[in-house]
Design a protein around this motif. Structure first.
Motif, mmCIF file in Angstrom:
data_model
loop_
_atom_site.group_PDB
_atom_site.id
_atom_site.type_symbol
_atom_site.label_atom_id
_atom_site.label_comp_id
_atom_site.label_asym_id
_atom_site.label_seq_id
_atom_site.Cartn_x
_atom_site.Cartn_y
_atom_site.Cartn_z
ATOM 1 N N UNK A 30 0.852 -1.181 0.000
ATOM 2 C CA UNK A 30 0.000 0.000 0.000
ATOM 3 C C UNK A 30 0.892 1.236 0.000
ATOM 4 N N UNK A 31 0.573 2.184 -0.874
ATOM 5 C CA UNK A 31 1.281 3.456 -0.935
ATOM 6 C C UNK A 31 0.317 4.552 -0.516
ATOM 7 N N UNK A 32 0.761 5.436 0.357
ATOM 8 C CA UNK A 32 -0.098 6.479 0.921
ATOM 9 C C UNK A 32 0.327 7.852 0.406
ATOM 10 N N UNK A 43 4.298 7.484 2.453
ATOM 11 C CA UNK A 43 4.787 6.252 3.075
ATOM 12 C C UNK A 43 4.310 5.070 2.255
ATOM 13 N N UNK A 44 4.909 3.925 2.540
ATOM 14 C CA UNK A 44 4.447 2.684 1.926
ATOM 15 C C UNK A 44 4.405 1.604 2.997
ATOM 16 N N UNK A 45 3.571 0.601 2.771
ATOM 17 C CA UNK A 45 3.422 -0.490 3.725
ATOM 18 C C UNK A 45 3.399 -1.808 2.963
ATOM 19 N N UNK A 46 4.524 -2.562 2.986
ATOM 20 C CA UNK A 46 4.514 -3.896 2.375
ATOM 21 C C UNK A 46 3.623 -4.816 3.207
ATOM 22 N N UNK A 47 2.717 -5.539 2.558
ATOM 23 C CA UNK A 47 1.683 -6.272 3.297
ATOM 24 C C UNK A 47 1.969 -7.757 3.509
ATOM 25 N N UNK A 48 3.066 -8.264 2.990
ATOM 26 C CA UNK A 48 3.363 -9.682 3.213
ATOM 27 C C UNK A 48 3.537 -9.925 4.707
ATOM 28 N N UNK A 49 2.816 -10.901 5.232
ATOM 29 C CA UNK A 49 2.862 -11.202 6.658
ATOM 30 C C UNK A 49 1.749 -10.564 7.459
ATOM 31 N N UNK A 50 1.099 -9.540 6.912
ATOM 32 C CA UNK A 50 0.002 -8.879 7.627
ATOM 33 C C UNK A 50 -1.281 -9.707 7.538
ATOM 34 N N UNK A 51 -2.085 -9.614 8.583
ATOM 35 C CA UNK A 51 -3.415 -10.225 8.590
ATOM 36 C C UNK A 51 -4.454 -9.128 8.460
ATOM 37 N N UNK A 52 -5.537 -9.456 7.751
ATOM 38 C CA UNK A 52 -6.654 -8.529 7.570
ATOM 39 C C UNK A 52 -7.833 -9.078 8.360
ATOM 40 N N UNK A 53 -8.331 -8.302 9.315
ATOM 41 C CA UNK A 53 -9.475 -8.711 10.128
ATOM 42 C C UNK A 53 -10.382 -7.506 10.341
#
Length: 88
Positions: A30-32, A43-53
């Motif tokens: 995700x790029x903000x 900023x940016x947020x690499x999402x590998x490893x993140x959980x979506x709930x």
């Protein structure tokens, strides 16, 4: 190339306010941006490893269309402005 973009509101775990951002989601990142006209992301947020709930009742996020991204102690809340955007 798969890409989604649009406005989302972002809240950090320990903050009270929501920040409106233009978000581009591509390649598991995700790029903000402040707005869709900006050339460079805040900023940016690499999402590998993140959980979506969805937030639990105990997190006291009493808003519609909120989802939570979390990895270890990193927690981000995002709020969509419509059901359509939330489902995407």
């Amino acid at each position: 190339q798969n890409q989604l973009s649009g406005n989302l509101l972002r809240k950090f775990k320990n903050s009270n306010g929501w920040q409106k951002l233009w978000v581009v989601f591509t390649n598991f990142c995700m790029f903000f941006y402040k707005s869709h006209q900006d050339n460079h992301p805040l900023a940016s947020l690499p999402l590998l490893g993140y959980s979506l709930t969805l937030p639990s009742e105990s997190e006291n996020i009493h808003k519609d269309y909120v989802f939570k991204l979390h990895f270890k102690s990193h927690v981000y809340y995002f709020r969509a402005e419509s059901e359509y955007t939330f489902e995407r």
